[in-house]
Design a protein around this motif. Structure first.
Motif, PDB file in Angstrom:
ATOM      1  N   LEU A 150      76.472  24.862  97.846  1.00 11.56           N
ATOM      2  CA  LEU A 150      75.598  24.600  99.032  1.00 11.56           C
ATOM      3  C   LEU A 150      75.473  22.778  98.993  1.00 11.56           C
ATOM      4  O   LEU A 150      75.195  22.121  99.926  1.00 11.56           O
ATOM      5  N   LEU A 151      75.318  22.262  97.587  1.00 15.87           N
ATOM      6  CA  LEU A 151      75.252  20.823  97.739  1.00 15.87           C
ATOM      7  C   LEU A 151      76.261  20.096  98.209  1.00 15.87           C
ATOM      8  O   LEU A 151      76.307  18.933  98.611  1.00 15.87           O
ATOM      9  N   ALA A 152      77.430  20.468  98.102  1.00 14.51           N
ATOM     10  CA  ALA A 152      78.583  19.844  98.601  1.00 14.51           C
ATOM     11  C   ALA A 152      78.971  20.073 100.291  1.00 14.51           C
ATOM     12  O   ALA A 152      79.789  19.477 100.804  1.00 14.51           O
ATOM     13  N   SER A 153      77.987  20.847 100.774  1.00 17.23           N
ATOM     14  CA  SER A 153      78.193  21.275 102.238  1.00 17.23           C
ATOM     15  C   SER A 153      77.521  20.574 103.195  1.00 17.23           C
ATOM     16  O   SER A 153      76.529  20.293 103.161  1.00 17.23           O
ATOM     17  N   ASP A 154      78.355  19.937 103.982  1.00 12.73           N
ATOM     18  CA  ASP A 154      77.925  19.042 105.003  1.00 12.73           C
ATOM     19  C   ASP A 154      76.929  19.337 105.932  1.00 12.73           C
ATOM     20  O   ASP A 154      76.007  18.909 106.318  1.00 12.73           O
ATOM     21  N   VAL A 155      77.322  20.601 106.350  1.00 13.50           N
ATOM     22  CA  VAL A 155      76.796  21.495 107.387  1.00 13.50           C
ATOM     23  C   VAL A 155      75.285  21.748 106.634  1.00 13.50           C
ATOM     24  O   VAL A 155      74.188  21.695 107.508  1.00 13.50           O
ATOM     25  N   VAL A 156      75.304  22.290 105.468  1.00  8.96           N
ATOM     26  CA  VAL A 156      73.948  22.459 105.053  1.00  8.96           C
ATOM     27  C   VAL A 156      73.097  21.224 104.991  1.00  8.96           C
ATOM     28  O   VAL A 156      71.858  21.304 105.253  1.00  8.96           O
ATOM     29  N   GLY A 157      73.799  20.296 104.682  1.00  9.41           N
ATOM     30  CA  GLY A 157      72.773  18.887 104.449  1.00  9.41           C
ATOM     31  C   GLY A 157      72.349  18.516 105.588  1.00  9.41           C
ATOM     32  O   GLY A 157      71.313  17.967 105.954  1.00  9.41           O
ATOM     33  N   GLU A 158      73.129  18.678 106.800  1.00  8.27           N
ATOM     34  CA  GLU A 158      72.821  18.342 108.169  1.00  8.27           C
ATOM     35  C   GLU A 158      71.777  19.279 108.844  1.00  8.27           C
ATOM     36  O   GLU A 158      70.656  18.650 109.156  1.00  8.27           O
ATOM     37  N   LEU A 159      71.940  20.412 108.624  1.00  7.86           N
ATOM     38  CA  LEU A 159      70.881  21.515 109.269  1.00  7.86           C
ATOM     39  C   LEU A 159      69.645  21.501 108.340  1.00  7.86           C
ATOM     40  O   LEU A 159      68.696  21.815 108.957  1.00  7.86           O
ATOM     41  N   PHE A 160      69.789  21.676 107.184  1.00 11.44           N
ATOM     42  CA  PHE A 160      68.735  21.777 106.104  1.00 11.44           C
ATOM     43  C   PHE A 160      68.716  20.683 105.077  1.00 11.44           C
ATOM     44  O   PHE A 160      69.104  21.425 104.119  1.00 11.44           O
ATOM     45  N   PRO A 161      68.065  19.835 105.062  1.00 11.43           N
ATOM     46  CA  PRO A 161      68.221  18.824 104.074  1.00 11.43           C
ATOM     47  C   PRO A 161      67.338  19.370 103.036  1.00 11.43           C
ATOM     48  O   PRO A 161      67.572  19.040 101.994  1.00 11.43           O
ATOM     49  N   ILE A 162      66.296  20.126 103.260  1.00  9.18           N
ATOM     50  CA  ILE A 162      65.677  20.612 102.195  1.00  9.18           C
ATOM     51  C   ILE A 162      66.456  21.442 101.050  1.00  9.18           C
ATOM     52  O   ILE A 162      66.055  21.228  99.929  1.00  9.18           O
ATOM     53  N   VAL A 163      67.609  22.339 101.423  1.00  7.88           N
ATOM     54  CA  VAL A 163      68.240  22.683 100.558  1.00  7.88           C
ATOM     55  C   VAL A 163      68.975  21.723  99.779  1.00  7.88           C
ATOM     56  O   VAL A 163      68.996  21.805  98.287  1.00  7.88           O
ATOM     57  N   HIS A 164      69.610  20.717 100.184  1.00 10.77           N
ATOM     58  CA  HIS A 164      70.234  19.813  99.233  1.00 10.77           C
ATOM     59  C   HIS A 164      68.932  18.943  98.259  1.00 10.77           C
ATOM     60  O   HIS A 164      69.294  18.694  97.020  1.00 10.77           O
ATOM     61  N   ASP A 165      67.791  18.930  98.880  1.00  9.44           N
ATOM     62  CA  ASP A 165      66.710  18.184  98.099  1.00  9.44           C
ATOM     63  C   ASP A 165      66.371  19.194  96.942  1.00  9.44           C
ATOM     64  O   ASP A 165      66.327  18.781  95.733  1.00  9.44           O
ATOM     65  N   ALA A 166      66.590  20.529  97.081  1.00  8.13           N
ATOM     66  CA  ALA A 166      66.297  21.522  96.139  1.00  8.13           C
ATOM     67  C   ALA A 166      67.472  21.462  95.158  1.00  8.13           C
ATOM     68  O   ALA A 166      67.193  21.477  93.786  1.00  8.13           O
ATOM     69  N   GLU A 167      68.564  21.434  95.749  1.00  5.28           N
ATOM     70  CA  GLU A 167      70.005  21.699  94.731  1.00  5.28           C
ATOM     71  C   GLU A 167      70.098  20.510  94.045  1.00  5.28           C
ATOM     72  O   GLU A 167      70.830  20.718  92.971  1.00  5.28           O
ATOM     73  N   ARG A 168      69.698  19.373  94.330  1.00  9.79           N
ATOM     74  CA  ARG A 168      69.871  18.162  93.457  1.00  9.79           C
ATOM     75  C   ARG A 168      69.121  18.213  92.066  1.00  9.79           C
ATOM     76  O   ARG A 168      69.212  17.572  91.068  1.00  9.79           O
ATOM     77  N   VAL A 169      67.743  19.151  92.193  1.00 15.48           N
ATOM     78  CA  VAL A 169      67.010  19.284  91.028  1.00 15.48           C
ATOM     79  C   VAL A 169      66.927  20.727  90.416  1.00 15.48           C
ATOM     80  O   VAL A 169      66.159  20.991  89.443  1.00 15.48           O
ATOM     81  N   ILE A 170      67.826  21.382  90.750  1.00 15.95           N
ATOM     82  CA  ILE A 170      68.085  22.814  90.094  1.00 15.95           C
ATOM     83  C   ILE A 170      69.012  22.560  88.808  1.00 15.95           C
ATOM     84  O   ILE A 170      70.246  22.223  89.058  1.00 15.95           O
TER      85      ILE A 170
END
Length: 293
Positions: free
Chosen positions: A82-102
């Motif tokens: 999920l953290l490596a996915s560009d489409v996840v980061g583009e559409l749902f930056p909240i997921v990347h925010d959370a994954e960076r601190v898991i």
């Protein structure tokens, strides 16, 4: 040395096989994917399954797919994916925010989104993220599948609507135009469980008015969303005054308990402050570069 109680082990070859194994071995069978929640509990003998059904070979459950106005994420998709996915980061930056601190890279390389949601730990980050994004969870059984909203799926701490003989197979995130989302977490040390965290999503109209808003809290005793905090945002333009009121209402809705991570007043302060911060970030990501008062 911490040693689990004796158990038997089998690797599933397909979703159908996993469901058949769960049905065959009964209520003392448990599925394992990443194992970072279940195995520590087994070592402490807080969980003593007779059978472990390993889902690790089910590549069919490991995908991130844009499908129209939904992003479909297989239950075995790992945090690192999920953290490596560009489409996840583009559409749902909240997921990347959370994954960076898991946790840390070791956990993120093994842990899965399905495992996180299935564990339903009140200090777990992705449950709040999925609440905020109004996700749907797909649950498979031998007689078919059902799709539940997060409010139906998540029944409380460590409890979900997924029965023992069922399997979480997919998480679906609705893609919302003109939306922004964000997540922030305070922890005692890097990779620790949250002292407190907040997440938010804002959806804007063409004129910049907020048409939909969601606010969620982690590890603060709130089940589901902070509905009053979200309601005060609707019909307004993003700005500090309304963000402050939403933060106050989120803190009011929280029900933290005093523990080794801090006293109640400190945690309520975090609920307020973190809510304001994620609303600012969500507004900026939705296209409001300079929120106005």
């Amino acid at each position: 040395m911490q040693v689990p109680a004796p158990f038997d082990y089998v690797r599933a070859t397909s979703v159908a096989d996993a469901l058949e194994l769960l049905d065959r071995h009964g209520p003392e069978a448990r599925v394992v994917a990443g194992g970072h929640s279940l195995l520590p509990m087994m070592k402490l003998r807080l969980a003593r399954p007779d059978w472990l059904v390993d889902l690790g070979d089910l590549a069919e459950l490991r995908h991130v797919t844009r499908d129209g106005d939904e992003l479909r994420i297989g239950a075995l998709t790992r945090h690192a994916d999920l953290l490596a996915s560009d489409v996840v980061g583009e559409l749902f930056p909240i997921v990347h925010d959370a994954e960076r601190v898991i946790a840390d890279p070791v956990v993120r390389n093994r842990g899965t989104i399905g495992g996180s949601l299935g564990q339903a730990d009140p200090a777990e980050d992705l449950t709040t993220v999925c609440d905020v994004l109004r996700a749907q969870v797909v649950i498979a059984a031998r007689d078919g599948e059902r799709v539940l909203d997060m409010a139906e799926f998540h029944r409380g701490p460590y409890e979900t609507a997924c029965e023992q003989d069922e399997l979480i197979t997919e998480v679906r995130l609705p893609v919302r135009p003109r939306s922004g989302s964000a997540y922030e977490k305070v922890e005692r040390r890097v990779g620790d469980w949250a002292v407190a965290a907040a997440g938010a999503q804002l959806v804007l109209d063409d004129d910049g008015t907020i048409t939909d808003a969601t606010v969620g809290l982690t590890a603060l005793g709130l089940e589901g969303l902070a509905t009053d905090a979200a309601a005060v945002l609707l019909g307004t333009r993003p700005g500090e005054d309304v963000f402050a009121e939403a933060g106050r209402l989120a803190a009011e809705a929280s029900r933290p308990v005093e523990d080794q991570r801090g006293p109640v007043d400190y945690k309520r302060h975090l609920a307020d402050e973190l809510t304001r911060r994620v609303l600012r970030s969500a507004a900026a990501r939705a296209g409001v570069l300079t929120p106005t008062a």
